[in-house]
Design an enzyme around this catalytic site. Structure first.
Site, PDB file in Angstrom:
ATOM      1  N   MET A   1       0.820  -1.211   0.000  1.00 31.16           N
ATOM      2  CA  MET A   1       0.000   0.000   0.000  1.00 31.16           C
ATOM      3  C   MET A   1       0.855   1.262   0.000  1.00 31.16           C
ATOM      4  O   MET A   1       0.495   2.262  -0.624  1.00 31.16           O
ATOM      5  CB  MET A   1      -0.939   0.009   1.209  1.00 31.16           C
ATOM      6  CG  MET A   1      -2.015  -1.042   1.181  1.00 31.16           C
ATOM      7  SD  MET A   1      -3.279  -0.806   2.463  1.00 31.16           S
ATOM      8  CE  MET A   1      -2.288  -0.748   3.966  1.00 31.16           C
TER       9      MET A   1
ATOM     10  N   ASP B   1      11.292   3.499   4.603  1.00 30.71           N
ATOM     11  CA  ASP B   1      11.115   2.089   4.951  1.00 30.71           C
ATOM     12  C   ASP B   1      12.415   1.593   5.563  1.00 30.71           C
ATOM     13  O   ASP B   1      13.455   2.251   5.444  1.00 30.71           O
ATOM     14  CB  ASP B   1      10.784   1.272   3.686  1.00 30.71           C
ATOM     15  CG  ASP B   1       9.907   0.060   3.982  1.00 30.71           C
ATOM     16  OD1 ASP B   1      10.340  -0.803   4.772  1.00 30.71           O
ATOM     17  OD2 ASP B   1       8.798  -0.015   3.430  1.00 30.71           O
TER      18      ASP B   1
ATOM     19  N   ASP C   1      13.484   3.626  10.389  1.00 28.74           N
ATOM     20  CA  ASP C   1      12.844   2.717  11.331  1.00 28.74           C
ATOM     21  C   ASP C   1      11.916   3.590  12.162  1.00 28.74           C
ATOM     22  O   ASP C   1      12.369   4.427  12.939  1.00 28.74           O
ATOM     23  CB  ASP C   1      13.892   2.035  12.223  1.00 28.74           C
ATOM     24  CG  ASP C   1      13.294   1.016  13.179  1.00 28.74           C
ATOM     25  OD1 ASP C   1      12.087   1.128  13.497  1.00 28.74           O
ATOM     26  OD2 ASP C   1      14.026   0.120  13.640  1.00 28.74           O
ATOM     27  N   VAL C   2      10.615   3.406  11.993  1.00 29.96           N
ATOM     28  CA  VAL C   2       9.656   4.329  12.617  1.00 29.96           C
ATOM     29  C   VAL C   2       9.705   4.295  14.135  1.00 29.96           C
ATOM     30  O   VAL C   2       9.169   5.196  14.799  1.00 29.96           O
ATOM     31  CB  VAL C   2       8.222   4.066  12.120  1.00 29.96           C
ATOM     32  CG1 VAL C   2       8.111   4.327  10.622  1.00 29.96           C
ATOM     33  CG2 VAL C   2       7.756   2.656  12.474  1.00 29.96           C
TER      34      VAL C   2
ATOM     35  N   ASN D   1       2.003   4.829   7.210  1.00 33.21           N
ATOM     36  CA  ASN D   1       1.508   3.565   6.672  1.00 33.21           C
ATOM     37  C   ASN D   1       2.251   2.355   7.223  1.00 33.21           C
ATOM     38  O   ASN D   1       1.701   1.253   7.254  1.00 33.21           O
ATOM     39  CB  ASN D   1       1.620   3.601   5.140  1.00 33.21           C
ATOM     40  CG  ASN D   1       1.388   2.254   4.503  1.00 33.21           C
ATOM     41  OD1 ASN D   1       0.265   1.777   4.408  1.00 33.21           O
ATOM     42  ND2 ASN D   1       2.477   1.617   4.063  1.00 33.21           N
TER      43      ASN D   1
ATOM     44  N   TYR E   1      -2.438  -6.675  17.316  1.00 34.03           N
ATOM     45  CA  TYR E   1      -2.639  -5.860  16.113  1.00 34.03           C
ATOM     46  C   TYR E   1      -3.901  -5.014  16.246  1.00 34.03           C
ATOM     47  O   TYR E   1      -3.888  -3.812  15.965  1.00 34.03           O
ATOM     48  CB  TYR E   1      -2.736  -6.772  14.896  1.00 34.03           C
ATOM     49  CG  TYR E   1      -2.973  -6.056  13.590  1.00 34.03           C
ATOM     50  CD1 TYR E   1      -1.929  -5.382  12.949  1.00 34.03           C
ATOM     51  CD2 TYR E   1      -4.223  -6.056  12.987  1.00 34.03           C
ATOM     52  CE1 TYR E   1      -2.143  -4.732  11.742  1.00 34.03           C
ATOM     53  CE2 TYR E   1      -4.439  -5.406  11.783  1.00 34.03           C
ATOM     54  CZ  TYR E   1      -3.402  -4.746  11.163  1.00 34.03           C
ATOM     55  OH  TYR E   1      -3.611  -4.093   9.973  1.00 34.03           O
TER      56      TYR E   1
ATOM     57  N   LYS F   1      -4.281  -0.897  16.246  1.00 30.96           N
ATOM     58  CA  LYS F   1      -5.028  -0.149  15.237  1.00 30.96           C
ATOM     59  C   LYS F   1      -6.167   0.662  15.843  1.00 30.96           C
ATOM     60  O   LYS F   1      -6.529   1.724  15.321  1.00 30.96           O
ATOM     61  CB  LYS F   1      -5.520  -1.091  14.143  1.00 30.96           C
ATOM     62  CG  LYS F   1      -4.391  -1.661  13.279  1.00 30.96           C
ATOM     63  CD  LYS F   1      -3.546  -0.561  12.657  1.00 30.96           C
ATOM     64  CE  LYS F   1      -2.520  -1.074  11.673  1.00 30.96           C
ATOM     65  NZ  LYS F   1      -1.755   0.017  11.023  1.00 30.96           N
TER      66      LYS F   1
ATOM     67  N   THR G   1      -1.673  -7.579  -0.739  1.00 37.76           N
ATOM     68  CA  THR G   1      -0.267  -7.237  -0.554  1.00 37.76           C
ATOM     69  C   THR G   1       0.436  -8.440   0.081  1.00 37.76           C
ATOM     70  O   THR G   1      -0.192  -9.457   0.370  1.00 37.76           O
ATOM     71  CB  THR G   1      -0.120  -6.026   0.385  1.00 37.76           C
ATOM     72  OG1 THR G   1      -0.636  -6.385   1.682  1.00 37.76           O
ATOM     73  CG2 THR G   1      -0.879  -4.829  -0.147  1.00 37.76           C
TER      74      THR G   1
END
Length: 262
Positions: free
Chosen positions: A18, A37, A60-61, A87, A152, A156, A187
């Site tokens: 995405m 990324d 690296d977020v 994202n 997860y 979210k 994906t």
């Protein structure tokens, strides 16, 4: 005129899936795009395929120092930052009794802390400009629950909640914040076996549109929210899930797809 003409955007998790679809569409619509990324080779290749003003920056977020550098380098290169698309994410499947704290911490650190740090550092430059858009990619599982996806799902829902708080905190500064809630998407994350056609969609009879979504369909919704066409939309949650979050089928009642088991 292209919908993102003269805009500068950062898209995380942009090496594939995405994120890559969003970066491609943003560039097509006139934006200068920074693809971020941890997958350096794939990210560089995607940026090269897009061409033009698209560039890759490793990120690296979970690392706030890296966020600071990416935002600072983006402004140094392009002069501003108009759009951030958070994202990047990971999914984790586990029964609750089999889940160690380390796995929960990993999911939350990427999906929640990563999103929050991105918003923090984007906000500091958007505030100076008096405008900006932050689009946080949540999930259909940020609108409901699902067994086996507790970490997860919690992450979210957290993205959904923090986005509403950010919409209030940043709105007076001219910064809009919204969430996109994809359902199943074709994906690597949503279709790891690489199935196609009927083999892929046979497990989506519970979705009103009866199929999996494509990355470009999520990107189209993200484009709308990021564009000036959505100038009076903030704090909103937009489900792009084929109707999955609308309810459920009761097989014994009229209107259920043929072949569903009661």
């Amino acid at each position: 005129m292209a919908r993102l003409e003269n805009k500068v955007a950062i898209v995380t998790g942009a090496a594939q899936g995405m994120g890559a679809a969003t970066a491609r569409l943003f560039a097509k619509e006139g934006a200068k795009v920074v693809l971020c990324d941890i997958l350096e080779e794939a990210g560089q290749q995607t940026a090269a395929e897009i061409g033009g003003d698209a560039v890759f920056m490793k990120l690296d977020v979970r690392d706030e120092a890296e966020w600071d550098k990416v935002v600072t380098d983006t402004v140094a290169r392009f002069g501003k930052l108009d759009i951030l698309v958070n994202n990047a994410a990971v999914v984790h499947f586990s029964a609750i009794e089999d889940m160690p704290a380390a796995d929960v911490e990993r999911v939350l650190s990427i999906n929640v802390i990563g999103t929050m740090m991105g918003a923090k550092h984007a906000a500091r430059v958007m505030t100076q400009a008096g405008k900006g858009v932050i689009v946080n990619i949540s999930s259909v599982d940020g609108l409901r629950g699902c067994n086996g996806l507790t970490a997860y799902t919690a992450s979210k829902w957290a993205v959904r909640g923090l986005s509403k708080s950010l919409a209030y905190e940043l709105g007076a500064r001219g910064i809009r914040v919204c969430t996109i809630h994809p359902g199943g998407v074709n994906t690597m994350m949503g279709n790891p076996a690489g199935l196609t056609g009927d083999a892929l969609n046979k497990d989506y009879t519970m979705v009103p549109l009866q199929r999996i979504g494509e990355p470009e369909e999520i990107a189209n919704a993200t484009l709308f929210v990021a564009s000036d066409d959505a100038s009076y939309i903030s704090g909103a949650e937009i489900a792009v899930d084929g109707g999955w979050s609308a309810g459920y089928y009761q097989p014994v009642l009229p209107g259920a797809p043929k072949g569903m088991n009661a």
